[in-house]
Design an enzyme around this catalytic site. Structure first.
Site, mmCIF file in Angstrom:
data_model
loop_
_atom_site.group_PDB
_atom_site.id
_atom_site.type_symbol
_atom_site.label_atom_id
_atom_site.label_comp_id
_atom_site.label_asym_id
_atom_site.label_seq_id
_atom_site.Cartn_x
_atom_site.Cartn_y
_atom_site.Cartn_z
ATOM 1 N N ASP A 9 123.270 140.147 -21.928
ATOM 2 C CA ASP A 9 122.870 139.512 -23.191
ATOM 3 C C ASP A 9 122.962 140.577 -24.276
ATOM 4 O O ASP A 9 122.556 141.728 -24.074
ATOM 5 C CB ASP A 9 121.436 138.972 -23.082
ATOM 6 C CG ASP A 9 121.113 137.970 -24.187
ATOM 7 O OD1 ASP A 9 121.379 138.281 -25.365
ATOM 8 O OD2 ASP A 9 120.594 136.882 -23.856
ATOM 9 N N ASP A 10 123.481 140.189 -25.439
ATOM 10 C CA ASP A 10 123.635 141.182 -26.504
ATOM 11 C C ASP A 10 122.316 141.464 -27.230
ATOM 12 O O ASP A 10 122.224 142.442 -27.977
ATOM 13 C CB ASP A 10 124.710 140.742 -27.501
ATOM 14 C CG ASP A 10 124.369 139.423 -28.167
ATOM 15 O OD1 ASP A 10 123.932 138.498 -27.451
ATOM 16 O OD2 ASP A 10 124.544 139.295 -29.398
ATOM 17 N N ASP A 53 124.834 135.497 -20.780
ATOM 18 C CA ASP A 53 124.722 134.784 -22.055
ATOM 19 C C ASP A 53 126.091 134.264 -22.479
ATOM 20 O O ASP A 53 127.122 134.911 -22.263
ATOM 21 C CB ASP A 53 124.151 135.730 -23.119
ATOM 22 C CG ASP A 53 123.826 134.993 -24.413
ATOM 23 O OD1 ASP A 53 123.556 133.780 -24.350
ATOM 24 O OD2 ASP A 53 123.851 135.639 -25.478
ATOM 25 N N ASP A 326 142.777 129.610 46.570
ATOM 26 C CA ASP A 326 143.900 130.490 46.213
ATOM 27 C C ASP A 326 145.217 129.765 46.493
ATOM 28 O O ASP A 326 145.398 129.177 47.570
ATOM 29 C CB ASP A 326 143.829 131.780 47.035
ATOM 30 C CG ASP A 326 144.842 132.807 46.571
ATOM 31 O OD1 ASP A 326 144.535 133.557 45.625
ATOM 32 O OD2 ASP A 326 145.949 132.850 47.144
ATOM 33 N N ASN A 334 156.510 132.841 40.589
ATOM 34 C CA ASN A 334 156.752 133.663 39.401
ATOM 35 C C ASN A 334 158.057 134.437 39.512
ATOM 36 O O ASN A 334 158.824 134.543 38.551
ATOM 37 C CB ASN A 334 155.584 134.642 39.192
ATOM 38 C CG ASN A 334 154.371 133.980 38.562
ATOM 39 O OD1 ASN A 334 154.494 132.996 37.848
ATOM 40 N ND2 ASN A 334 153.197 134.518 38.853
ATOM 41 N N ASP A 343 152.746 129.552 34.981
ATOM 42 C CA ASP A 343 151.682 129.091 34.080
ATOM 43 C C ASP A 343 151.563 127.575 34.100
ATOM 44 O O ASP A 343 150.456 127.018 34.075
ATOM 45 C CB ASP A 343 151.972 129.563 32.649
ATOM 46 C CG ASP A 343 151.781 131.064 32.474
ATOM 47 O OD1 ASP A 343 151.237 131.694 33.404
ATOM 48 O OD2 ASP A 343 152.177 131.595 31.425
ATOM 49 N N GLU A 369 145.859 133.592 40.462
ATOM 50 C CA GLU A 369 146.030 132.222 40.968
ATOM 51 C C GLU A 369 144.820 131.768 41.774
ATOM 52 O O GLU A 369 144.907 130.831 42.580
ATOM 53 C CB GLU A 369 147.299 132.128 41.838
ATOM 54 C CG GLU A 369 147.268 132.928 43.121
ATOM 55 C CD GLU A 369 147.764 134.370 42.952
ATOM 56 O OE1 GLU A 369 148.176 134.966 43.960
ATOM 57 O OE2 GLU A 369 147.740 134.883 41.820
#
Length: 462
Positions: A9-10, A53, A326, A334, A343, A369
């Site tokens: 504020d001034d 302000d 398992d 794989n 996967d 697995e």
């Protein structure tokens, strides 16, 4: 540390009066006498909130607010703009420039402090995410609020059903794209399905007349509605209730008569805040999910399953079965067909096994697995029956690989152990013994030709 608030504020007297009020409320106040000084202080000190302000000689409040919002360092600091001139242009200009609120001078002290507390709560919540060591939880904070494109669900809470038409007409004119529903306060408090809960409750004056301000606390305390935002509509003379509403958890107070443009800006700010908070919660849920689940199969991972197992074991559990499963010759899949094929098989095996489980059973990917199935309150005969059913479900039908005509037959070996000594709680070392028993039984199944179910020799741990 107390909240740090920058007063801009001034007029020296105005700064002194505001500083005294804030210090009386145990805030730390810093001051600036003009816009340029304020921008420098905001950048260097990073206050928690700015009281600004509107009219200053070197740089007006709108320009300061816009500069704060344009700077990545200061753009998220809440700003309250105030002015002795409170006409439509000033209010709208302040909100459009990015201010969180606009207040008219002379400032109502109770309402000002309520608004400060409300905004500082939001700052504290936001900063918790920013300080979190997991950077993924901060992701939602990186985008400016302007990137959100809200089409919100707004619920109008009225005192009587026959007043809804009036308020619907008013709110529809303010936000035509919004989905509007109506409810009385008891209807809102009875909501229990998340899909029915709106983004924002708007409490009409007659709803407050019938139910009182405590309805805000009630909505905040209910599991279904606690994350919904709340705004209320009040006459301009009722600032005391407005301050109390903010302290109870309301996001904003809409003052009668409702100005369409101003109300739309206020509601958009509330919805943007809600969407950001929702995004943060979703990110947290995803991160917790990553910590608990195997990303490939969607099953619980080993660590989380063992923690669940600990919780599932109760003193009155008379028997408990562990099955170690398992897949046979999985390395050859794989090596011959690639890890993508492997996967794919693991994902399909997980889905097949889930078809045969009870709600209380705990299935996880134990590693590679291998899968672990824990079955509370299960005797040896039932455990063997389930193991044979799982073995058949895995091995009887070949697996069709994605994006391929190839069909592969996969079998599984299963080791079973059962705890049948209720006088000895299944925990700690006994649980390890049970796991080792399943592991030894699995090895015997492998060594005796695979695709078999073998029971641990010692099925009772005493």
């Amino acid at each position: 540390m107390a909240g740090r608030i920058l007063i801009v504020d001034d007029l020296s007297l105005n700064r002194t009066v505001l500083r005294g009020k804030l210090m009386s409320a145990c805030y730390h106040a810093i001051t600036a006498s003009g816009g340029r000084a304020a921008l420098e202080l905001a950048r260097n000190e990073k206050p928690d909130l700015v009281l600004l302000d509107y009219h200053m000689p070197d740089m007006d409040g709108l320009a300061v607010c816009q500069a704060l919002r344009a700077d990545p360092v200061t753009r998220d600091i809440p700003v309250i703009l105030f002015s002795a001139t409170a006409d439509h242009a000033h209010r709208l200009g302040a909100l459009a420039a990015g201010a969180d609120d606009f207040l008219a001078k002379p400032l109502d002290e109770a309402y000002l402090l309520g608004r400060i507390r409300s905004l500082l709560r939001s700052v504290a919540h936001r900063d918790e995410w920013r300080r979190h060591p997991n950077t993924a939880l901060q992701a939602g904070l990186a985008d400016p609020a302007g990137l959100f494109a809200p089409q919100p669900h707004l619920a109008l809470l009225t005192g009587q059903p026959n007043t809804f038409a009036v308020w619907r007409s008013t709110v529809s004119a303010i936000w035509p794209e919004a989905r509007l529903t109506a409810a009385t306060v008891p209807d809102a408090l009875r909501l229990d399905a998340q899909s029915q809960v709106p983004d924002l409750f708007i409490l009409s004056p007659d709803a407050l007349e019938h139910a009182g301000l405590h309805v805000i606390a009630e909505l905040r305390s209910r599991a279904a509605t606690r994350h919904a935002e709340i705004c209320l509509i009040l006459p301009p003379s009722d600032r005391a209730n407005g301050a109390m509403a903010l302290d109870l958890g309301a996001a904003d107070v809409l003052t009668l008569p409702l100005d369409r443009a101003e109300t739309r800006l206020r509601l958009e700010k509330v919805i943007a805040h809600k969407q950001l908070a929702d995004a943060q919660r979703r990110t947290l849920e995803r991160q917790l999910g990553l910590a608990a689940f195997d990303p490939l199969t969607g099953l619980h991972n080993r660590n989380h399953a063992l923690m669940q197992l600990d919780r599932a074991i109760t003193p009155d559990s008379d028997s408990f079965a562990l099955l170690l499963i398992d897949l046979d010759h999985f390395k050859e899949i794989n090596d011959r067909h690639g890890h993508n094929a492997g996967d794919d098989i693991l994902q399909q095996v997980a889905r097949r096994m889930q078809q045969d489980l009870r709600k209380s059973d705990i299935l996880c990917r134990y590693g590679g697995e291998e899968f672990l199935l824990a079955m509370p309150n299960t005797d040896l005969a039932t455990a063997r029956e389930v193991a044979e059913r799982l073995r058949a479900r895995i091995g009887d039908a070949p697996f069709q690989l994605r994006n391929s005509d190839l069909r592969l037959r996969v079998t599984a070996s299963i080791g079973v152990s059962v705890h049948r000594a209720p006088e000895h709680p299944l925990a700690g070392e006994m649980l390890n013994q049970l796991l080792e028993g399943s592991d030894r039984a699995l090895l015997r199944a492998k060594h005796s030709g695979r695709n078999k179910v073998v029971t641990a020799r010692a099925t009772a741990v005493a």
